[in-house]
Design an enzyme around this catalytic site. Structure first.
Site, short mmCIF file in Angstrom:
data_model
loop_
_atom_site.label_atom_id
_atom_site.label_comp_id
_atom_site.label_asym_id
_atom_site.label_seq_id
_atom_site.Cartn_x
_atom_site.Cartn_y
_atom_site.Cartn_z
N HIS A 52 -8.83 36.34 -7.92
CA HIS A 52 -8.79 37.54 -9.10
C HIS A 52 -6.95 36.66 -9.37
O HIS A 52 -6.63 35.92 -9.47
CB HIS A 52 -8.17 38.58 -8.49
N HIS A 54 -4.01 37.47 -9.52
CA HIS A 54 -2.66 37.50 -9.90
C HIS A 54 -1.70 36.06 -9.73
O HIS A 54 -2.91 35.05 -9.07
CB HIS A 54 -2.18 38.50 -8.50
N ASP A 56 0.29 34.52 -7.92
CA ASP A 56 0.72 33.98 -6.89
C ASP A 56 -0.63 33.70 -6.26
O ASP A 56 -1.08 32.82 -5.47
CB ASP A 56 1.51 34.83 -5.12
N HIS A 57 -1.85 33.56 -6.65
CA HIS A 57 -2.66 33.27 -6.61
C HIS A 57 -3.61 32.27 -7.72
O HIS A 57 -4.32 31.59 -7.84
CB HIS A 57 -4.34 33.48 -6.46
N HIS A 108 -8.84 46.06 -4.65
CA HIS A 108 -7.13 45.12 -5.22
C HIS A 108 -6.61 45.06 -6.13
O HIS A 108 -5.86 45.77 -6.51
CB HIS A 108 -6.92 43.77 -4.30
N ASP A 125 -7.33 39.12 -1.87
CA ASP A 125 -6.25 39.53 -0.97
C ASP A 125 -7.28 41.40 -0.35
O ASP A 125 -6.67 42.02 -0.82
CB ASP A 125 -5.07 40.25 -1.83
N HIS A 163 -2.56 35.74 2.59
CA HIS A 163 -1.51 35.57 3.36
C HIS A 163 -1.39 36.01 4.58
O HIS A 163 -2.32 36.24 5.40
CB HIS A 163 -1.18 36.93 2.46
#
Length: 252
Positions: A52, A54, A56-57, A108, A125, A163
């Protein structure tokens, strides 16, 4: 196929899969730690999978793509994806002899994908160890349906989420089901892992079915707890919705 987590940022993992001297990475939020691990193992990066959009990915996507020139599979919403995939597609990586089925799992985020193959699930996530992701874009109904799809996969499937939230999730799970013996044993095991500096992941879906309240919406104790926190009836969607709202404000 070997699978290992590469720690990045505060509590993220990039998943690195390798065989035959080639590697695939999933959700590279940073480039440098991944590149260092590839060099340490003498691996060439063959592909990147993105779940996805975001940051941090995806934060390391541009750097890794520039360094290795490999294809990037993921949602078409993600900048840098040159092989867009969607529900029902299959990622076929012939050089490394790997294949992954693509599953759309909105909740999410609306563009969230999961990749399933070779006995492993890379779910970003959506599903966490003993938890699930927050609802930033999707609805509770979408997330519960996505989790139900993942829960239907074989119990020995490795859970490779992104995570290290396990201990915090387990504290919430204990508030929901304080007498769940499987959960209490899991907490003891995972706390020992973290005290040694080891990851709690990957887990497996059979363990999630026994301990994760967000997959246990049909259990009487979970239903009772959800009813005390706003569930309007005993349906899986109402139970899930109440649990997710409770978890959003939970402080152990």
């Amino acid at each position: 196929m070997a699978i290992l987590p590469v720690p990045i940022l505060k509590d993220n993992y990039v998943w690195l899969l390798h065989q035959h001297g080639l590697a695939v990475v999933v959700d590279p939020g940073e480039a440098a730690p991944v590149a260092a691990r590839l060099a340490q193992l003498n691996l060439r990066l063959a592909a990147i999978l993105i779940t996805h959009h975001h940051g941090d990915h995806t934060g390391g996507l541009a750097g890794l793509r520039a360094a290795f020139g490999c294809p990037v599979f993921g949602p078409p919403t993600v900048t840098g994806v040159d092989r867009p995939v969607a529900e029902g597609d299959r990622v076929a990586l012939d050089d490394i002899q790997l294949r992954f089925d693509v599953m759309a799992v909105p909740g999410h985020t609306l563009d969230h994908l999961a990749y399933f193959g070779h006995g492993a699930l890379f779910c970003g996530d959506t599903l966490f160890a003993c938890g699930c992701g927050r609802l930033f874009e999707g609805s509770p109904a979408q997330m519960q349906a996505s989790l139900a799809r993942l829960a239907a996969l074989p119990g020995d499937t490795l859970l490779c989420c992104t995570h290290e939230y396990t201990l915090a999730n387990e504290r919430f799970a204990r508030a929901v089901e304080p007498h769940n013996a499987a959960l209490l044993a899991r907490m003891e095991h995972d706390e020992a892992c973290r005290s040694r500096g080891e990851p709690t992941l990957p887990g497996n879906l059979a363990c999630e079915a026994a301990t994760n309240p967000f997959l246990r919406w049909s259990e009487p104790a979970v239903i009772a707890a959800a009813r005390l926190h706003g569930a309007l009836d005993d349906s899986p969607r109402q139970v899930f919705t109440a649990l997710r709202r409770w978890k959003d404000d939970f402080r152990a």
